[in-house]
Structures are given as C-alpha cells and as structure tokens.
Design an enzyme around this catalytic site. Structure first.
Site, PDB file in Angstrom:
ATOM      1  N   GLU A 163      20.714 -31.930  56.347  1.00 16.53           N
ATOM      2  CA  GLU A 163      21.146 -30.811  55.482  1.00 16.53           C
ATOM      3  C   GLU A 163      21.671 -31.366  54.071  1.00 16.53           C
ATOM      4  OE1 GLU A 163      23.240 -27.974  57.690  1.00 16.53           O
ATOM      5  OE2 GLU A 163      21.491 -27.218  58.844  1.00 16.53           O
ATOM      6  N   GLU A 371      17.440 -27.826  64.618  1.00 10.46           N
ATOM      7  CA  GLU A 371      18.337 -27.036  65.030  1.00 10.46           C
ATOM      8  C   GLU A 371      18.021 -25.421  64.834  1.00 10.46           C
ATOM      9  OE1 GLU A 371      22.305 -27.442  62.763  1.00 10.46           O
ATOM     10  OE2 GLU A 371      21.942 -29.592  62.808  1.00 10.46           O
TER      11      GLU A 371
HETATM   12  C1  BGP Z   1      24.385 -26.669  60.379  1.00  9.54           C
HETATM   13  C2  BGP Z   1      24.726 -28.103  60.837  1.00  9.54           C
HETATM   14  C3  BGP Z   1      25.618 -28.072  62.156  1.00  9.54           C
HETATM   15  C4  BGP Z   1      26.254 -26.673  62.585  1.00  9.54           C
HETATM   16  C5  BGP Z   1      25.470 -25.711  62.467  1.00  9.54           C
HETATM   17  C6  BGP Z   1      25.796 -24.281  62.796  1.00  9.54           C
HETATM   18  O1  BGP Z   1      24.419 -26.308  59.035  1.00  9.54           O
HETATM   19  O2  BGP Z   1      23.954 -29.000  60.668  1.00  9.54           O
HETATM   20  O3  BGP Z   1      26.362 -29.200  62.227  1.00  9.54           O
HETATM   21  O4  BGP Z   1      27.394 -26.770  62.363  1.00  9.54           O
HETATM   22  O5  BGP Z   1      24.998 -25.599  61.074  1.00  9.54           O
HETATM   23  O6  BGP Z   1      26.859 -23.957  61.810  1.00  9.54           O
HETATM   24  P1  BGP Z   1      28.540 -23.133  61.853  1.00  9.54           P
HETATM   25  O7  BGP Z   1      29.213 -24.230  62.756  1.00  9.54           O
HETATM   26  O8  BGP Z   1      28.939 -23.158  60.465  1.00  9.54           O
HETATM   27  O9  BGP Z   1      27.814 -22.025  62.552  1.00  9.54           O
END
Ligand code: BGP
Length: 466
Positions: A163, A371
C-alpha cells in the site's frame, strides 16, 4: 462451483502489528517504534512493543493456522530486524527468526507469502529523509536481495511493498503515519516515485537470481465510482481514479505515469524529480511483474466538490467522506450503502466491477486479494467469540471473488485480513479482524473464534457451499 485447485486460501498479518520484541535479538529501531510513542499519534497510545507477541509464539500461531487448514500465510519481514541500520550489516538473529517462521509454515504445508515492506522502516533511514531520499531506494534493494538470497530457496511468493498510497499519503499529507509531515505534495509524490523505482529495481534483481518464484506489489484497491451519471461527477470520479489508482498501477504495469496526473503535477510544480535511468528501470520491468496484490476493503463514491473552502478533509483512517486534498472531488457517504462501525463501505459488488476495470486497463495480469476483512468489536458471550458479522462479510466477498473468476478475471488467491487479532496502526486493539482472538487480560492467550471454524469449513469444501 468450487474454487480452482490452484487458488490459495490464506490469511495475513504484518510484522509491526504482530511481532512485538521490538528491541530484541539485535533488531534496530523502526520509524513506527518512534512514531507510536509520540503522544496523541495512536489510539490510546498503543504501540507494537509487544503487539501479540508473535515473535515468541509463532509456533503456536502457525499450529493454529494449520489446524484451520490455512493454505498460505502472508506475513511481512521487518527491515530493521534484518538490517538494524537500514543499510549494511545483516543481523543474523533476524534472519534466524524468519527462517524459523518459514520452516514452521512449510512443516505444515502452509505456503509463505512474504511482504518485504509493510511500513516499518529503519529509523536511521527515516531520519535521513525516508522515502523522499533516493539513497533509500538502493538501501531497500540491498535489503530485498538479502531476503531473496536468505529465504528464496523456500519462499516463492514475494510482495515488495504494501500500500504505497497509504504510507506515502499518511506520511507526507495527513501526518497520520511517520514521518508525520503535513500537506507536502512535492514530498508525497516524490516518495511514491522513489518507491516505484525501488520496486522495479528489486523485481529486476529477483529475476536475475533465477529463483523461479513470483514477485509483485500490493496496492490498495479502491475503485472509484461516480455517485450518479451527472457529467461533472463522472469527471470527478475519473480525476479520482487517476490520482488514487492509475498513479499507482500504471508505473508498475505499464512502466509509465498517467499523463493526466503528470500534467497536473507539473502545473502545480510538484512533479517528482525523476532521472531517465529511473524511467527506464520502470519501463524495462513492467512485464516482469508476476501479479498485483489487491487490498480491498471498500470502493470510493465520488462527486465534484463545489466548496473549495471546505475543511472537511478525507479521514486518515479510511472512513468514507471528505474532500480530496486538491479540492477537486469529495468522497460521499450514501444513504443506500452499508458501512462498518468505522465508516468503511461494505460492497462486494464494487469489487467485481473494480476488477473488471482493472482488466480493461491492464489486461490479464494475475491478481491476489492480499487483504480483505471486517474490522469490528466482536461479540463475546460466555467466553465464546461470536464474530458472525466477520464470517458473513468474508462470505459475501468470497462470493464476489468467485463471480469475478467466472467472468474471466485472473484471480489466484484470497488472504483474509487478518489471521489473528493484532495491533491496528491507528485503532489499537479495539478494532478486531482476526480468526483467532487474543486475550489481553490473560497473558495474550489465543482462542479460536466462530469465524475460525467457519473459514476452516470454507477451505475444506473449497468454497462450494458459499
Ligand atoms: C491496511 C493495512 C493493514 C491493516 C488494514 C486494516 O491498510 O495494510 O496493515 O492495518 O489496512 O486497517 P485498520 O487497522 O486501520 O482498520
């Protein structure tokens, strides 16, 4: 329909969010070790010093993954654990940890899918300008090569960066991530360019090593849609897709920048400094990418922004709504859409439409969902973690993945975020994502959730019942 035999059912984590052991066994200090301790920067001052102690409990965690039938585990390597000073000397104990983790996965037949950069950078490099400093490119390539050589006999799936849009925009525009700089467009776009070059150079190195695995990059996948057919909103959505999507995907997959964005950046005097050599590296390696990883949580619904003085900025934690920093468009919360407790839209349909957009622009490049998941506060009744909404969320999205595959999209795997409850960068431990619960009041004990058993069945039946 069952998912094809070569489709991987996985789940993911990231080093800073799970490992802990922040100063053990020769690990260097990371930018997140420093940033998370600045008062007010993270939710209730949470940090990854201990996280969920994966560093010491990886054997138990991998065993739980194996019992779930997980086919692949996506995790990241912490750069400062391998190279405490960013560049130069390698920390043998850092290599040992990942060798052990990889071997533990392989013992159960779990395919390790490794991310090289999931945001924790050696602090020494951050202090020298981080991703705005071109020297960081070479340091990263050396680190990447070290990992390929150390683990590449067993790791056949590599993601360079996680990201780019998030760590660069949050680092240089909203000050929500290190190095906590605000509204510096020049630095923001410079950082993105330097990351793309570091990616392309690492891909080139990897291909020269002839390890016969695959390598790609993981991007946020937030396809943008206009809220209606009104011409100015359609135009605003195109502007948003250019800045939020094409700027990231084009240099990787086409080896060049979208002219629409470059021209505007030139007018604003914030076009990154780029050499011909760097542009050549991007071009040369465009076809060397084996896949793109998509982190899909939500799409963006967009309208033209008319209030140029609006101070309703976009949220650094991803909630829908707010005006883009250049004032051109705004993200809109729509009455007929569903949202999570954190204001993220839930739309499996937009995933299908979005992947078709990608196919149209970039052809048949292989895709993985690296993800996808639901951040929630899980319901606990008599010690049972009843995260039914998470199972439902993942079910809807797996159905969308199925649909996209049946419509010809080249999708080869799905990694739920996250395998275990972990530290959310800005939301602490309150926002849960995992199949495995971690009890912070009982020595970080692990417990299987409802979704754990549910996902186990999905994997066993290869999604046939979805
Ligand atoms: C993505 C990241 C993850 C994780 C996820 C959820 O952007 O790659 O590392 O954190 O988001 O985000 P959050 O924890 O802010 O809900």
């Amino acid at each position: 329909m069952k998912f094809p035999k070569d489709f991987l059912f996985g789940a993911a984590s990231a080093a800073y969010q799970v490992e802990g052991a922040w100063d053990e066994d020769g690990k260097g200090v990371s930018n997140w070790d420093v940033f998370s301790k600045i008062p007010g920067k993270t939710f209730e001052g949470t940090n990854g010093d201990v996280a969920v102690d994966h560093y010491h409990r990886y054997k138990e965690d991998v065993r739980l993954m194996a019992e779930m039938g997980l086919e692949s585990y996506r995790f990241s390597v912490s750069w400062p654990r391998i190279m405490p000073n960013g560049d130069g000397k390698v920390n043998k104990k850092g290599l040992d940890f990942y060798n052990n983790l990889i071997n533990e996965c392989l013992k159960y037949g779990i395919v390790p899918f490794v991310t090289l950069y999931h945001w924790d950078m050696p602090q020494v490099l951050e202090e020298k300008g981080g991703w705005t400093n071109k020297a960081t490119i070479d340091a990263f390539v050396k680190y990447a090569e070290t990992c390929f050589k150390a683990f590449g006999d067993r790791v056949k799936h590599w993601i360079t960066f996680n990201e780019t849009i998030v760590f660069c925009k949050s680092g240089y525009m909203s000050a929500a991530h290190p190095p906590a700089i605000e509204n510096d467009q020049k630095k923001y776009f410079q950082a993105t360019h330097n990351v793309f070059v570091a990616h392309a150079k690492s891909v080139e190195v990897y291909k020269k090593l002839k390890q016969y695995g695959e390598i790609g990059i993981t991007h946020v996948f937030n396809p943008v849609f206009s809220i209606d057919n009104n011409e100015e909103n359609v135009d605003a959505a195109e502007h948003a897709n250019n800045f939020e999507l094409y700027w990231y995907y084009d240099p990787i997959l086409k080896g060049e920048y979208p002219e629409y964005v470059s021209n505007i950046l030139k007018e604003r005097n914030v076009l990154p400094d780029m050499t011909q050599d760097e542009l050549d590296v991007l071009k040369r390696n465009a076809d060397n990418n084996d896949f793109i990883g998509l982190n899909y949580y939500q799409p963006m619904r967009v309208a033209k922004n008319h209030d140029i003085n609006s101070n309703e900025k976009q949220s650094p934690t991803g909630a829908a709504g707010g005006v883009y920093f250049d004032g051109y468009f705004k993200s809109v919360v729509m009455k007929d859409k569903k949202y999570t407790k954190w204001g993220w839209e839930i739309s499996p349909e937009a995933f299908v439409d979005g992947t078709k957009m990608l196919k149209e622009r970039y052809g048949d490049i292989k895709l993985y969902v690296t993800e996808n998941g639901l951040g929630d506060i899980d319901l606990i009744i008599e010690d049972e973690i009843l995260d039914v909404p998470r199972a439902k969320f993942i079910e809807e999205h797996l159905r969308a993945v199925k649909k996209a595959i049946s419509e010809g999209v080249n999708l080869k795997g799905y990694y739920a975020w996250s395998v275990i409850d972990l530290l959310s960068w800005l939301n602490g431990y309150k926002k849960q994502y995992g199949f495995i619960y971690v009890d912070h009041n009982n020595n970080l004990a692990r417990k299987k959730k409802y979704s754990y058993y549910w996902y186990k069945n999905v994997i066993e039946t290869r999604g046939e019942e979805l």
